[in-house]
Design a protein around this motif. Structure first.
Motif, PDB file in Angstrom:
ATOM      1  N   LEU A 223       5.481   7.532  -4.467  1.00 45.12           N
ATOM      2  CA  LEU A 223       4.962   7.251  -5.807  1.00 45.12           C
ATOM      3  C   LEU A 223       3.876   6.186  -5.728  1.00 45.12           C
ATOM      4  O   LEU A 223       4.120   5.097  -5.206  1.00 45.12           O
ATOM      5  N   PRO A 224       2.675   6.467  -6.253  1.00 46.95           N
ATOM      6  CA  PRO A 224       1.612   5.455  -6.223  1.00 46.95           C
ATOM      7  C   PRO A 224       1.918   4.312  -7.174  1.00 46.95           C
ATOM      8  O   PRO A 224       2.572   4.496  -8.198  1.00 46.95           O
ATOM      9  N   VAL A 225       1.449   3.125  -6.829  1.00 43.27           N
ATOM     10  CA  VAL A 225       1.679   1.949  -7.672  1.00 43.27           C
ATOM     11  C   VAL A 225       0.627   1.852  -8.773  1.00 43.27           C
ATOM     12  O   VAL A 225       0.891   1.305  -9.835  1.00 43.27           O
ATOM     13  N   SER A 226      -0.569   2.405  -8.535  1.00 35.99           N
ATOM     14  CA  SER A 226      -1.673   2.258  -9.480  1.00 35.99           C
ATOM     15  C   SER A 226      -2.360   3.585  -9.738  1.00 35.99           C
ATOM     16  O   SER A 226      -2.356   4.482  -8.892  1.00 35.99           O
ATOM     17  N   ASP A 227      -2.991   3.677 -10.895  1.00 32.89           N
ATOM     18  CA  ASP A 227      -3.811   4.841 -11.244  1.00 32.89           C
ATOM     19  C   ASP A 227      -5.086   4.891 -10.411  1.00 32.89           C
ATOM     20  O   ASP A 227      -5.685   5.939 -10.262  1.00 32.89           O
ATOM     21  N   TYR A 228      -5.519   3.747  -9.887  1.00 28.82           N
ATOM     22  CA  TYR A 228      -6.825   3.642  -9.261  1.00 28.82           C
ATOM     23  C   TYR A 228      -6.852   4.006  -7.780  1.00 28.82           C
ATOM     24  O   TYR A 228      -7.913   4.235  -7.232  1.00 28.82           O
ATOM     25  N   THR A 229      -5.703   4.007  -7.141  1.00 28.50           N
ATOM     26  CA  THR A 229      -5.670   4.361  -5.725  1.00 28.50           C
ATOM     27  C   THR A 229      -4.307   4.949  -5.383  1.00 28.50           C
ATOM     28  O   THR A 229      -3.294   4.520  -5.912  1.00 28.50           O
ATOM     29  N   GLU A 230      -4.321   5.938  -4.510  1.00 29.01           N
ATOM     30  CA  GLU A 230      -3.064   6.497  -4.018  1.00 29.01           C
ATOM     31  C   GLU A 230      -2.759   5.970  -2.623  1.00 29.01           C
ATOM     32  O   GLU A 230      -1.800   6.386  -1.991  1.00 29.01           O
ATOM     33  N   ARG A 231      -3.576   5.038  -2.153  1.00 28.00           N
ATOM     34  CA  ARG A 231      -3.391   4.462  -0.818  1.00 28.00           C
ATOM     35  C   ARG A 231      -2.095   3.662  -0.736  1.00 28.00           C
ATOM     36  O   ARG A 231      -1.421   3.665   0.283  1.00 28.00           O
ATOM     37  N   TYR A 232      -1.738   2.946  -1.827  1.00 28.38           N
ATOM     38  CA  TYR A 232      -0.545   2.104  -1.843  1.00 28.38           C
ATOM     39  C   TYR A 232       0.544   2.758  -2.672  1.00 28.38           C
ATOM     40  O   TYR A 232       0.317   3.154  -3.813  1.00 28.38           O
ATOM     41  N   VAL A 233       1.732   2.861  -2.060  1.00 27.00           N
ATOM     42  CA  VAL A 233       2.858   3.518  -2.723  1.00 27.00           C
ATOM     43  C   VAL A 233       4.038   2.554  -2.833  1.00 27.00           C
ATOM     44  O   VAL A 233       4.103   1.547  -2.136  1.00 27.00           O
ATOM     45  N   ILE A 234       4.961   2.895  -3.719  1.00 24.32           N
ATOM     46  CA  ILE A 234       6.099   2.034  -4.021  1.00 24.32           C
ATOM     47  C   ILE A 234       7.185   2.219  -2.973  1.00 24.32           C
ATOM     48  O   ILE A 234       7.650   3.333  -2.732  1.00 24.32           O
ATOM     49  N   SER A 235       7.598   1.128  -2.364  1.00 25.40           N
ATOM     50  CA  SER A 235       8.729   1.129  -1.450  1.00 25.40           C
ATOM     51  C   SER A 235       9.994   0.741  -2.224  1.00 25.40           C
ATOM     52  O   SER A 235      10.990   1.443  -2.213  1.00 25.40           O
TER      53      SER A 235
END
Length: 180
Positions: free
Chosen positions: A121-133
């Protein structure tokens, strides 16, 4: 300011209706506090009020401490944006809107931890590079104020055993701090 072309009248009690399209776009829900400003040109500006916004410096220090002790990427959010980020992704995430997935985790009021069998699951609308751990909602007097989130890069998704209790502890601390 961006003109919408929408005109509304004020009723006899001083109320004005904010159109549904604007409420949906700006993620304004029933009961959300709005701060009212005036500008120099005679305009009235409504802005979503964030209780967590006043804790930006404090949440930044918490993020830095969590990052130093775990080596993990960390963000603390309010209900709409990433307020503080530590450990990488600062430019890509700070003051950016949270993803609908993170908003849903907060509304669920439960701690989330990524499972390997589930999609990231992405943390932000602006990038899918960072996801929720791991994500722990910040609750104060029954209201969701934000979230403590441990992140991973999309291609390095790993869940550790220390993030869950740390996120839970920090979220609980911030919730109690906001009640005081």
């Amino acid at each position: 300011m961006k003109a919408t072309g929408i005109v509304r009248r004020i009723d006899d009690l001083g109320r004005v209706v904010i159109p549904k399209e604007i409420r949906r776009t700006m993620r304004i829900r029933e009961g959300d506090p709005l701060e009212i400003f005036t500008n120099g040109e005679g305009g009235v500006v409504f802005q979503k009020y964030s209780l967590m916004g006043g804790l930006a410096d404090f949440s930044g220090q918490l993020c830095e401490s969590l990052h130093k002790s775990t080596g993990k990427l960390v963000t603390i959010t309010d209900r709409d944006t990433c307020l503080s980020v530590a450990g990488g992704g600062r430019r890509e995430l700070t003051d950016k809107s949270i993803s609908p997935a993170l908003a849903q985790i907060m509304e669920g009021r439960q701690i989330y931890q990524h499972q390997p069998s589930q999609p990231a699951l992405p943390v932000s609308d602006y990038t899918e590079r960072y996801v929720i751990s791991t994500a722990a909602p910040i609750l104060s007097e029954g209201d969701v104020l934000g979230c403590v989130v441990f992140l991973c890069e999309q291609d390095h998704l790993a869940v550790g055993e220390t993030e869950y209790p740390l996120a839970q502890t920090i979220a609980g601390f911030l919730g109690r701090h906001m009640e005081a």
